[in-house]
Design an enzyme around this catalytic site. Structure first.
Site, PDB file in Angstrom:
ATOM      1  N   ASN A   1       5.613  23.820 -27.639  1.00 47.74           N
ATOM      2  CA  ASN A   1       6.116  22.991 -28.732  1.00 47.74           C
ATOM      3  C   ASN A   1       7.640  23.095 -28.710  1.00 47.74           C
ATOM      4  OD1 ASN A   1       6.862  21.834 -31.148  1.00 47.74           O
ATOM      5  ND2 ASN A   1       5.987  23.455 -32.433  1.00 47.74           N
TER       6      ASN A   1
ATOM      7  N   LYS B   1       9.773  21.406 -30.402  1.00 51.20           N
ATOM      8  CA  LYS B   1      10.414  21.110 -31.691  1.00 51.20           C
ATOM      9  C   LYS B   1      11.536  20.092 -31.476  1.00 51.20           C
ATOM     10  CE  LYS B   1       8.808  25.601 -33.052  1.00 51.20           C
ATOM     11  NZ  LYS B   1       8.936  26.800 -33.863  1.00 51.20           N
TER      12      LYS B   1
ATOM     13  N   HIS C   1       2.006  21.554 -38.484  1.00 49.50           N
ATOM     14  CA  HIS C   1       2.820  22.729 -38.146  1.00 49.50           C
ATOM     15  C   HIS C   1       3.508  23.244 -39.410  1.00 49.50           C
ATOM     16  CE1 HIS C   1       6.038  25.177 -36.475  1.00 49.50           C
ATOM     17  NE2 HIS C   1       5.303  25.275 -35.376  1.00 49.50           N
TER      18      HIS C   1
ATOM     19  N   GLU D   1       6.412  24.157 -39.995  1.00 50.01           N
ATOM     20  CA  GLU D   1       7.734  23.559 -40.265  1.00 50.01           C
ATOM     21  C   GLU D   1       7.579  22.186 -40.909  1.00 50.01           C
ATOM     22  OE1 GLU D   1       9.238  24.079 -36.302  1.00 50.01           O
ATOM     23  OE2 GLU D   1       9.254  26.247 -36.627  1.00 50.01           O
TER      24      GLU D   1
ATOM     25  N   GLU E   1      -0.826  30.368 -36.567  1.00 47.77           N
ATOM     26  CA  GLU E   1       0.570  30.773 -36.417  1.00 47.77           C
ATOM     27  C   GLU E   1       1.088  31.393 -37.709  1.00 47.77           C
ATOM     28  OE1 GLU E   1       2.638  28.209 -33.230  1.00 47.77           O
ATOM     29  OE2 GLU E   1       2.592  27.012 -35.045  1.00 47.77           O
TER      30      GLU E   1
ATOM     31  N   GLY F   1       9.445  32.064 -34.274  1.00 53.91           N
ATOM     32  CA  GLY F   1      10.877  32.037 -33.990  1.00 53.91           C
ATOM     33  C   GLY F   1      11.624  33.279 -34.437  1.00 53.91           C
TER      34      GLY F   1
ATOM     35  N   SER G   1       6.241  33.660 -31.544  1.00 51.85           N
ATOM     36  CA  SER G   1       6.990  34.544 -30.642  1.00 51.85           C
ATOM     37  C   SER G   1       6.175  35.010 -29.432  1.00 51.85           C
ATOM     38  CB  SER G   1       7.574  35.735 -31.411  1.00 51.85           C
ATOM     39  OG  SER G   1       8.461  35.289 -32.415  1.00 51.85           O
TER      40      SER G   1
HETATM   41  P1  PGA Z   1       7.924  30.393 -31.365  1.00 54.56           P
HETATM   42  O1  PGA Z   1       7.314  29.085 -32.078  1.00 54.56           O
HETATM   43  O2  PGA Z   1       7.112  30.623 -30.114  1.00 54.56           O
HETATM   44  O3  PGA Z   1       9.352  30.024 -31.059  1.00 54.56           O
HETATM   45  O4  PGA Z   1       7.788  31.518 -32.317  1.00 54.56           O
HETATM   46  C1  PGA Z   1       5.928  28.873 -32.127  1.00 54.56           C
HETATM   47  C2  PGA Z   1       5.622  27.595 -32.859  1.00 54.56           C
HETATM   48  O5  PGA Z   1       6.260  27.295 -33.872  1.00 54.56           O
HETATM   49  O6  PGA Z   1       4.709  26.831 -32.452  1.00 54.56           O
END
Ligand code: PGA
Length: 250
Positions: A9, A11, A94, A96, A166, A172, A213
């Site tokens: 992903n 983003k 997601h 976000e 998640e 992140g 992560s």
């Molecule tokens: P990340 O993001 O691997 O950077 O923690 C995962 C995600 O939001 O799908």
């Protein structure tokens, strides 16, 4: 046996040119990996170029969001039939999108139905915040997200979906859930809720990814857990080490 599925992903990162340049470097390596389903989810405007570049490879393409209506006065949105020429997957709900753009379980439910009606595989995201985790609400909250997202659906439809667990506090941040934490919630909460809704047969078929992560160092251990069927990867999917991340998971 559920085939591992690892999706990147990206983003809101990489222009179309940057996406093509990056994937040109790693696409042969990704294509050579066997036994794992792989996809990348670039920003929408990079998708036509990425889809053309990856044509004929085993690497799938996904979009990071989608609206559920077919067309109309919905400024800024993308309809399913605009996506299907280029993508096999769509990330829905997601954290976000929930946090910054007001997505709800009800909206995610409509989007899942629209995606399935157009032959797209939804990657349905769920996961608790740090506060919820620390106050012992993880099970109840994640279970309610799954119930909302899959409300009024059939087991056959649910089987066609991928779920990504998640924990928001791991996205992140460099803070990964331990394999016991992640595998425990994937099994005892996410898969258990699918089982409660649709029965054991469906629960055993649905692929459930972990996200938060994931990197080339921890992918082997996380994907080694019998309940974890892959990963939704943010930051680490935009580096050449994405190839190692997938190989190590294998
Ligand atoms: P990340 O993001 O691997 O950077 O923690 C995962 C995600 O939001 O799908």
């Amino acid at each position: 046996m559920r085939t591992l599925f690892i999706a990147g992903n990206w983003k809101m990162n990489k222009t179309a040119d940057e996406a093509v340049a990056f994937l040109s470097e790693i696409k042969d390596d990704l294509n050579a990996i066997e036994g794992i389903d792989i996809a990348v989810c670039p920003p929408a405007l990079a998708i036509p170029a990425v889809s053309a570049l990856l044509e004929g490879t085993k690497v799938g393409v996904g979009v990071q969001n989608m609206y559920f209506e077919e067309s109309g006065a919905y400024t800024g949105e993308l309809a399913p039939n605009m996506i299907t020429p280029f993508c096999q997957y769509v990330i829905l709900g997601h954290s976000e999108r929930r946090q910054y753009f007001g997505e709800t379980d009800e909206g995610v439910n409509k989007k899942i139905n629209a995606a399935l009606a157009h032959g797209l595989t939804p990657i349905v995201c769920c996961g608790e915040s740090l506060e919820q985790n620390q106050s012992g609400e993880t099970h109840a909250f994640v279970s309610s997200q799954i119930k909302g997202a899959f409300a009024n659906m059939t087991g056959k439809e649910a089987t066609k979906c991928v779920i990504a667990y998640e924990p928001i506090w791991a996205i992140g941040t460099g803070l990964t859930a331990t394999v016991e934490q992640a595998g425990g919630i994937v099994g005892d909460t996410v898969r258990a809720t699918v089982k409660e809704m649709f029965g054991d047969d469906v629960a055993q078929k649905v692929r459930i990814q972990y996200g938060g992560s994931v990197n080339e160092k921890n992918s082997a251990e996380l994907m080694g857990h019998p309940e974890i069927d892959g990963a939704l990867v943010g930051g680490a999917s935009m580096k050449a080490a994405f190839v190692d991340l997938i190989k190590n998971a294998q």
